[in-house]
Structures are given as C-alpha cells and as structure tokens.
Design a protein around this motif. Structure first.
Motif, PDB file in Angstrom:
ATOM      1  N   PHE A 129       0.835  -1.198   0.000  1.00 54.53           N
ATOM      2  CA  PHE A 129       0.000   0.000   0.000  1.00 54.53           C
ATOM      3  C   PHE A 129       0.873   1.253   0.000  1.00 54.53           C
ATOM      4  O   PHE A 129       0.651   2.189  -0.770  1.00 54.53           O
ATOM      5  CB  PHE A 129      -0.918  -0.014   1.223  1.00 54.53           C
ATOM      6  CG  PHE A 129      -1.667   1.266   1.446  1.00 54.53           C
ATOM      7  CD1 PHE A 129      -2.844   1.531   0.756  1.00 54.53           C
ATOM      8  CD2 PHE A 129      -1.199   2.207   2.352  1.00 54.53           C
ATOM      9  CE1 PHE A 129      -3.539   2.712   0.966  1.00 54.53           C
ATOM     10  CE2 PHE A 129      -1.884   3.401   2.566  1.00 54.53           C
ATOM     11  CZ  PHE A 129      -3.060   3.652   1.860  1.00 54.53           C
ATOM     12  N   GLN A 136      -4.527   2.106  10.775  1.00 56.11           N
ATOM     13  CA  GLN A 136      -5.518   1.097  10.398  1.00 56.11           C
ATOM     14  C   GLN A 136      -5.974   0.300  11.612  1.00 56.11           C
ATOM     15  O   GLN A 136      -7.182   0.028  11.779  1.00 56.11           O
ATOM     16  CB  GLN A 136      -4.924   0.163   9.347  1.00 56.11           C
ATOM     17  CG  GLN A 136      -5.850  -0.980   8.956  1.00 56.11           C
ATOM     18  CD  GLN A 136      -5.322  -1.779   7.774  1.00 56.11           C
ATOM     19  OE1 GLN A 136      -5.495  -1.380   6.635  1.00 56.11           O
ATOM     20  NE2 GLN A 136      -4.669  -2.901   8.046  1.00 56.11           N
ATOM     21  N   HIS A 179      -8.875   1.786   2.029  1.00 60.91           N
ATOM     22  CA  HIS A 179      -8.168   0.510   2.166  1.00 60.91           C
ATOM     23  C   HIS A 179      -8.547  -0.208   3.458  1.00 60.91           C
ATOM     24  O   HIS A 179      -8.756  -1.429   3.470  1.00 60.91           O
ATOM     25  CB  HIS A 179      -6.660   0.771   2.131  1.00 60.91           C
ATOM     26  CG  HIS A 179      -5.828  -0.462   2.313  1.00 60.91           C
ATOM     27  ND1 HIS A 179      -5.484  -1.300   1.272  1.00 60.91           N
ATOM     28  CD2 HIS A 179      -5.265  -1.015   3.434  1.00 60.91           C
ATOM     29  CE1 HIS A 179      -4.754  -2.305   1.729  1.00 60.91           C
ATOM     30  NE2 HIS A 179      -4.609  -2.157   3.032  1.00 60.91           N
ATOM     31  N   ARG A 227      -6.727   7.672   1.196  1.00 61.27           N
ATOM     32  CA  ARG A 227      -6.597   6.349   0.581  1.00 61.27           C
ATOM     33  C   ARG A 227      -6.644   5.246   1.639  1.00 61.27           C
ATOM     34  O   ARG A 227      -7.199   4.165   1.407  1.00 61.27           O
ATOM     35  CB  ARG A 227      -5.293   6.271  -0.205  1.00 61.27           C
ATOM     36  CG  ARG A 227      -5.307   7.079  -1.488  1.00 61.27           C
ATOM     37  CD  ARG A 227      -4.042   6.896  -2.301  1.00 61.27           C
ATOM     38  NE  ARG A 227      -3.830   5.500  -2.676  1.00 61.27           N
ATOM     39  CZ  ARG A 227      -2.797   5.079  -3.398  1.00 61.27           C
ATOM     40  NH1 ARG A 227      -1.881   5.966  -3.827  1.00 61.27           N
ATOM     41  NH2 ARG A 227      -2.655   3.807  -3.714  1.00 61.27           N
TER      42      ARG A 227
END
Length: 434
Positions: free
Chosen positions: A93, A198, A114, A110
């Motif tokens: 990524f 994340q 994702h 982004r």
C-alpha cells in the motif's frame, strides 16, 4: 542504527541493562522536570523489551481480534508472524503512495478506503454474535483493546529497529534542498504510521459495532466521528499542534528536548489528520538512545488510550440509545414526549453532548416506531414553556410516561442540576391526574 559513540544505540542490538542505563542517563540532560518519572520509565521500558505488548491483564490465552491474527491461542511467535504479514501487505500500500500524497495528507484518504471498505462489509453485529455468542459486549471490547495494544507494541518494535536519526531529518527536508524519493527508511516510517492508523480505525469501528452504535460511514458526519474517536482527536486538536498530548507524561521532557524545533515545525505543514498522525510518529521515532522499547511503549500506550476512549464514547452512546429506546417504547404520547424532552434539555440554557445525542435518537425512534414527524419542533428556535404546558393540559388520561421521561432526560448526562430538578418537579405536578 549508529553506535553509542555516534549518539544512537539500538536497544535490540545491545544488552538490556545498557539501554536502561542510557535512559537513566538522560535524566541529567533533561533537568529536574520529569527526572524521577524518566527513571521510572526506564524500568517500564525493560518490561516491554522482555515482553512486547506486555499488558498485565492480556495473556496468551486472549482471543486474537480479526485483522490482527487468526489463531485464538496465539503465542508470541505467532503474534509476531501475524504482525509481519500485515506489515508486508501494508508495504505494498505504502509503495503506491506518491510523495505528494504523503506531504498533502492524501495518504490518509486512501487509507480510509483501504482499511474500511472491505472490512466493514465483513464485520457487523451478526459477525460478532456468531463469533462470541452469549459473551457480553464489555468483555469482548476489553479483550480486543488489550490484544490490539499487544500487536501495536510488537509492530512498534519491528519498525523501530529500522529507524535512524536520518529519518526525522528526511521528513524535515522533504520538498526542500534534498528532495525525498521515499527511501527504505522513510517507507518504514510510513508502514508504521499506516499500520497503527488502520489498527486503531478498525478497533474503534469494532467497538461501535459491539455496542450496536449505528455508523453510516458514507455519511461524512459519521465518518468524522469514527476518525475523532479512533485517534482521540478533540475539537481542533488535529490542527493546533497538540500531538504531544498523545505521548505519556513520563516521556514528554525528552520529546520537548529533542523535538522543539524543525521536525515538529515541518510536520505542522501536513494537513489535518494525516499531519496529526505523522507528527505523532515523528515524536516517537527520533528520540535518541531509546529506539525499540520506547516505540513499543508508545505504540501500546496510544492504542490503549484510543481503545479506552472509543469504549467510553461508544458505550455511553449505547447507554443513551437504550434510554431513547425505552422512552420511545413506553410512551403513549410520542409527540408530547419530544416537546417535554426538549424543554428539559433547554432548562439550563445549555445542551450537553449526551442531551444532543438523546434528542437525535428520540426523534429518529419516534419517527421509525410511531410514524411521528413534528415539523414545528424541528423549526423551533426557543421553546416556550407555556406552549408545552398547553400541550400537557390538552392530553387526557395517564401521563406517567411523560413524567418518567422528563426525569430520565434530566439525568442522561449525570445528576440533574437545580434548574432541571425544579422543572422536572413541575412537569410531574402538571402530569398528575386525579
């Protein structure tokens, strides 16, 4: 990594006692402020080197959250392997990010796609019901927070071993005299930032789902709420340069000493959330002599803080939703209940977050369950008590549901204040039917 003579020591490549000694030695350079706290920090760091992610309450029998590992009885080696696999995927990524995206903060936009697009399709309330059937939400949330913190600490140790002092300098010079082409060291920094971001986004989302708090992520308001909760951003914090608040108090003296100048100044040029997250990691990676154990400590700490904040926020919202559901199910006078609830909320001239949340869910539930939409209330600027009293007097029969609703609305954000108590007393009197 450099050598001790060069001013940087890799904690992973030197004896533990030597690393702890170096941390203690920094006390003198920092001064009296935080000196004793830093000495205590050295002992905490020692524990993190010997047991990455060492949460006292999270043992090897803890269930591993999805997205963090697959083996419910994962040992340290398996946990490390799971983290490394996730890091490998995120390297791909990061390799697709341009320098412009990194500098502008576009990388975070982004990452949202994702991290959440596929994940949110798989993980919902039914998913958790099947996986943890019969287990109370509080218990599941607690374990997921502990395990997320454990994985964050492991990842921090893995990333920190690749950091050098040049990384922070590279960030400061990006776009300046030395154009940045995302070298391996800087890519490692971005993998760390992306991994932790994340992890905390998904943890916050999981907690919302477990407490059955509805989040419509295509809705910008709900998405921003998730972001604020996941990264413990309050108000304008992300744009006010207060990333130091995300760092444990015991290490703030070091942060201030080594990052009082150009690095933090450069980081402030990154926009909003992307800037905030990168800045927080710049603080972590560049402090000399500490390296791996401090990165593990800060990754674990920020994830625990984020997880507990998400738990407190979404658990409270779940509690408010329960109140709204109970009032809506019980009432025989849904329209009147909304007027009385709004009168109580406005009793002291203030509207707390809890009160605003309650009104939002009351209006929604009354619309969904009673098919009542009060356009007049929606357009109202100032509520007139006399109009509410007329509505109360016009209703025949038992109004105990309205009296009870007034009491619960007043207490939704804590103990009722004097004005709220006086108003609730009057409402009870006016709802009394002989």
């Amino acid at each position: 990594m450099g050598t001790e003579n060069g001013g940087r020591v890799s904690a992973a490549a030197t004896p533990l006692a030597r690393t702890v000694g170096k941390v203690r030695g920094l006390v003198a350079s920092v001064g009296d402020e935080g000196g004793r706290a830093l000495t205590d920090t050295a002992d905490k760091i020692k524990g993190f080197v010997s047991r990455p992610g060492g949460d006292d309450d999270a043992g090897q029998d803890d269930a591993v959250p999805d997205g963090l590992g697959d083996d419910p009885g994962a040992d340290e080696a398996a946990a490390r392997a799971a983290v490394e696999q996730e890091r490998d995927e995120l390297r791909e990524f990061v390799s697709g990010l341009s320098l412009t995206e990194i500098k502008s903060g576009g990388w975070f936009v982004r990452l949202l796609r994702h991290a959440l697009s596929t994940y949110t399709e798989k993980v919902d309330w039914r998913y958790f019901q099947e996986k943890y059937e019969g287990v109370p939400a509080d218990a599941i949330v607690d374990q997921r927070i502990k395990m997320a913190a454990r994985y964050a600490a492991i990842e921090g140790g893995l990333s920190a071993s690749a950091y050098t002092g040049a990384v922070a300098a590279t960030i400061g010079s990006a776009g300046g005299a030395s154009p940045l082409t995302v070298p391996a060291a800087f890519a490692t920094v971005m993998v760390d930032v992306v991994y932790l971001s994340q992890l905390q986004l998904r943890l916050a989302y999981d907690i919302a789902v477990l407490y059955r708090v509805p989040l419509d992520l295509p809705d910008p308001e709900d998405m921003w709420k998730l972001i604020r909760v996941a990264f413990t951003i309050k108000g304008g914090e992300a744009v006010s340069g207060t990333a130091l608040k995300a760092v444990p108090a015991v290490v703030r003296p070091l942060v201030k000493k080594f990052f009082s100048g150009p690095v933090l100044h450069a980081a402030r040029g990154l926009p909003v959330v992307g800037k905030y997250l990168l800045q927080r990691n710049v603080i972590k990676i560049g402090i000399p002599l500490v390296g791996v154990p401090l990165a593990a400590l800060l990754n674990r700490y920020t994830t625990l803080v984020a997880g507990r904040h998400a738990q407190a926020t979404f658990r409270n919202e779940a509690r408010v939703i329960e109140v709204a559901e109970a009032l809506t199910e019980r009432t025989e006078h849904p329209e009147l209940m909304l007027w009385v609830a709004w009168l109580v909320v406005r009793a002291d001239g203030k509207i707390s977050d809890g009160e605003a949340l309650l009104m939002r869910h009351l209006v929604r539930l009354v619309r969904e369950q009673h098919d009542v939409v009060d356009d007049r209330l929606a357009r109202l600027v100032d509520v007139d008590p006399e109009e509410v009293w007329k509505r109360v007097d016009a209703e025949p029969g038992d109004l105990s549901d309205i009296a009870s609703a007034a009491s619960r609305v007043a207490a939704v954000d804590g103990d009722a204040n004097a004005r709220e108590r006086a108003l609730v007393t009057e409402i009870h009197e006016r709802c009394r039917r002989e």
